[in-house]
Design a protein around this motif. Sequence first.
Motif, PDB file in Angstrom:
ATOM      1  N   SER A 151      -6.249 147.729   3.541  1.00 23.12           N
ATOM      2  CA  SER A 151      -6.251 146.544   4.384  1.00 23.12           C
ATOM      3  C   SER A 151      -6.433 145.316   3.500  1.00 23.12           C
ATOM      4  O   SER A 151      -7.163 145.363   2.500  1.00 23.12           O
ATOM      5  CB  SER A 151      -7.367 146.594   5.429  1.00 23.12           C
ATOM      6  OG  SER A 151      -7.266 145.488   6.320  1.00 23.12           O
ATOM      7  N   LEU A 189      -3.703 137.431   3.910  1.00 22.37           N
ATOM      8  CA  LEU A 189      -2.292 137.809   3.949  1.00 22.37           C
ATOM      9  C   LEU A 189      -1.397 136.840   3.190  1.00 22.37           C
ATOM     10  O   LEU A 189      -0.176 136.912   3.276  1.00 22.37           O
ATOM     11  CB  LEU A 189      -1.832 137.911   5.411  1.00 22.37           C
ATOM     12  CG  LEU A 189      -2.580 138.937   6.264  1.00 22.37           C
ATOM     13  CD1 LEU A 189      -2.077 138.915   7.693  1.00 22.37           C
ATOM     14  CD2 LEU A 189      -2.465 140.328   5.673  1.00 22.37           C
ATOM     15  N   VAL A 221       4.755 141.014   4.677  1.00 22.72           N
ATOM     16  CA  VAL A 221       4.304 140.739   6.040  1.00 22.72           C
ATOM     17  C   VAL A 221       5.011 139.463   6.469  1.00 22.72           C
ATOM     18  O   VAL A 221       5.058 138.492   5.720  1.00 22.72           O
ATOM     19  CB  VAL A 221       2.768 140.550   6.095  1.00 22.72           C
ATOM     20  CG1 VAL A 221       2.341 140.055   7.468  1.00 22.72           C
ATOM     21  CG2 VAL A 221       2.054 141.860   5.774  1.00 22.72           C
ATOM     22  N   PRO A 264      -4.577 143.999   9.025  1.00 23.37           N
ATOM     23  CA  PRO A 264      -3.660 145.136   9.128  1.00 23.37           C
ATOM     24  C   PRO A 264      -4.221 146.385   8.447  1.00 23.37           C
ATOM     25  O   PRO A 264      -4.910 146.302   7.432  1.00 23.37           O
ATOM     26  CB  PRO A 264      -2.422 144.631   8.366  1.00 23.37           C
ATOM     27  CG  PRO A 264      -2.997 143.698   7.331  1.00 23.37           C
ATOM     28  CD  PRO A 264      -4.173 143.030   7.996  1.00 23.37           C
ATOM     29  N   ILE A 313      -2.701 149.484   6.660  1.00 27.92           N
ATOM     30  CA  ILE A 313      -1.382 149.792   6.098  1.00 27.92           C
ATOM     31  C   ILE A 313      -1.426 151.108   5.334  1.00 27.92           C
ATOM     32  O   ILE A 313      -2.260 151.293   4.440  1.00 27.92           O
ATOM     33  CB  ILE A 313      -0.918 148.659   5.156  1.00 27.92           C
ATOM     34  CG1 ILE A 313      -0.883 147.323   5.916  1.00 27.92           C
ATOM     35  CG2 ILE A 313       0.436 148.975   4.550  1.00 27.92           C
ATOM     36  CD1 ILE A 313      -0.632 146.122   5.025  1.00 27.92           C
ATOM     37  N   SER A 342       5.434 151.594   2.604  1.00 31.69           N
ATOM     38  CA  SER A 342       4.293 151.024   3.324  1.00 31.69           C
ATOM     39  C   SER A 342       4.630 150.857   4.806  1.00 31.69           C
ATOM     40  O   SER A 342       5.775 150.589   5.172  1.00 31.69           O
ATOM     41  CB  SER A 342       3.908 149.669   2.726  1.00 31.69           C
ATOM     42  OG  SER A 342       4.991 148.754   2.809  1.00 31.69           O
ATOM     43  N   LYS A 343       3.601 151.031   5.647  1.00 32.90           N
ATOM     44  CA  LYS A 343       3.787 150.923   7.092  1.00 32.90           C
ATOM     45  C   LYS A 343       2.505 150.407   7.724  1.00 32.90           C
ATOM     46  O   LYS A 343       1.411 150.908   7.422  1.00 32.90           O
ATOM     47  CB  LYS A 343       4.141 152.297   7.683  1.00 32.90           C
ATOM     48  CG  LYS A 343       4.325 152.299   9.194  1.00 32.90           C
ATOM     49  CD  LYS A 343       4.596 153.703   9.700  1.00 32.90           C
ATOM     50  CE  LYS A 343       4.713 153.737  11.223  1.00 32.90           C
ATOM     51  NZ  LYS A 343       4.907 155.132  11.719  1.00 32.90           N
ATOM     52  N   VAL A 344       2.625 149.408   8.591  1.00 29.24           N
ATOM     53  CA  VAL A 344       1.468 148.913   9.321  1.00 29.24           C
ATOM     54  C   VAL A 344       1.145 149.911  10.432  1.00 29.24           C
ATOM     55  O   VAL A 344       1.940 150.108  11.349  1.00 29.24           O
ATOM     56  CB  VAL A 344       1.724 147.515   9.899  1.00 29.24           C
ATOM     57  CG1 VAL A 344       0.520 147.063  10.731  1.00 29.24           C
ATOM     58  CG2 VAL A 344       1.998 146.506   8.786  1.00 29.24           C
ATOM     59  N   GLU A 345      -0.018 150.559  10.302  1.00 32.82           N
ATOM     60  CA  GLU A 345      -0.396 151.602  11.253  1.00 32.82           C
ATOM     61  C   GLU A 345      -1.203 151.051  12.426  1.00 32.82           C
ATOM     62  O   GLU A 345      -1.182 151.619  13.518  1.00 32.82           O
ATOM     63  CB  GLU A 345      -1.233 152.676  10.540  1.00 32.82           C
ATOM     64  CG  GLU A 345      -0.517 153.359   9.375  1.00 32.82           C
ATOM     65  CD  GLU A 345       0.578 154.309   9.824  1.00 32.82           C
ATOM     66  OE1 GLU A 345       0.669 154.577  11.039  1.00 32.82           O
ATOM     67  OE2 GLU A 345       1.341 154.794   8.959  1.00 32.82           O
ATOM     68  N   LYS A 391      -3.806 147.275  13.743  1.00 35.91           N
ATOM     69  CA  LYS A 391      -4.407 145.980  13.448  1.00 35.91           C
ATOM     70  C   LYS A 391      -5.776 145.957  14.107  1.00 35.91           C
ATOM     71  O   LYS A 391      -5.921 146.380  15.264  1.00 35.91           O
ATOM     72  CB  LYS A 391      -3.545 144.831  13.967  1.00 35.91           C
ATOM     73  CG  LYS A 391      -2.172 144.745  13.310  1.00 35.91           C
ATOM     74  CD  LYS A 391      -1.308 143.674  13.960  1.00 35.91           C
ATOM     75  CE  LYS A 391       0.097 143.660  13.361  1.00 35.91           C
ATOM     76  NZ  LYS A 391       0.981 142.672  14.050  1.00 35.91           N
ATOM     77  N   THR A 441      -0.411 143.366  -3.046  1.00 33.38           N
ATOM     78  CA  THR A 441      -1.390 143.517  -1.965  1.00 33.38           C
ATOM     79  C   THR A 441      -2.169 142.239  -1.714  1.00 33.38           C
ATOM     80  O   THR A 441      -2.692 142.029  -0.620  1.00 33.38           O
ATOM     81  CB  THR A 441      -2.402 144.621  -2.293  1.00 33.38           C
ATOM     82  OG1 THR A 441      -3.193 144.226  -3.423  1.00 33.38           O
ATOM     83  CG2 THR A 441      -1.714 145.940  -2.583  1.00 33.38           C
TER      84      THR A 441
END
Length: 291
Positions: free
Chosen positions: A167, A171, A180, A195, A197, A204-207, A209, A276
């Motif tokens: 996370s 951002l 993002v 997020p 992630i 990478s994938k936003v799982e 929030k 990141t």
Amino acid sequence: MRKIAVLTDSACDIPVDLQEKYGIDILPFTITLDGKSYVERQDFTFDEYYQMLREAKGTPSTAHITSIRFCEQFCKYLDEGYTDVLYVSINSTGSATYDAARMGIDMLAEERPGHQLRIHLVDSHTYSFIYGWPVCEAARLLRNGAELEYVMDMLNDRFSRAEVVLSAFSLKVMKKSGRVSAAAAFAGELLGLRPVISLIDGESKVEAKVRGDANVPPALIKYVQSRVDHIDEDFEYMIACTDIPAVEDLIKACKKAFGHAPLHVFKLGAAVASNTGPDTIAIAYLGKPRR
């Protein structure tokens, strides 16, 4: 008798003391920030780079290690009497460095026709000390007499199971790099959303929030628990971080949830933090085999 060199690149984030202990060679990446180029592991410390990122006006860029640089390193090994080279690379889908190493092998054949150096490439499919620690283990095993083929099988097994969940508390860098969207970043900053992630095989994938910094560690732990069948005293995990205080909360929460301390707590180097951002925490662990 085989004389084996262990080589990797600076995105491995192997601490200097472990690099020297295990005799690992590391080729550095070049980072460009606000029009100035820097050499990773030489021109700044990790903490200095985090501050540089926070103050930067532009987006950092990372230049892959060139085939010429690989060829030069391979020639050096030939001149020093090595029979084999084990090179473990940063995720090949996120960097051209792995392909550059392959081209370096072809260049070596032209530069030194008929040479006998055997070069073995392993794609880590991941980033940072998530492959740096297995490289250290590989160097230790080889020093203790393990067969190279056994060591490569060990590496490929670990990399087939390595997963990360992270996370970012800011951002800014992810927004600038396009990882993002500007709209999502704006909403996240406005609403205090963080997020969660996943990073698996370089994708990478936003799982999820979560709202608020305090909810980040539980969310990361919940994701790990969803990916692992059974967690006991043999469960290996590591914690990655920048220089933010939130890492202490994550360590404490992980000890409680998993029943033991992390194998390592390590800092993210420039090549990784450039993607990141400078305000990041993560859990790295071994999930189910994917290959």
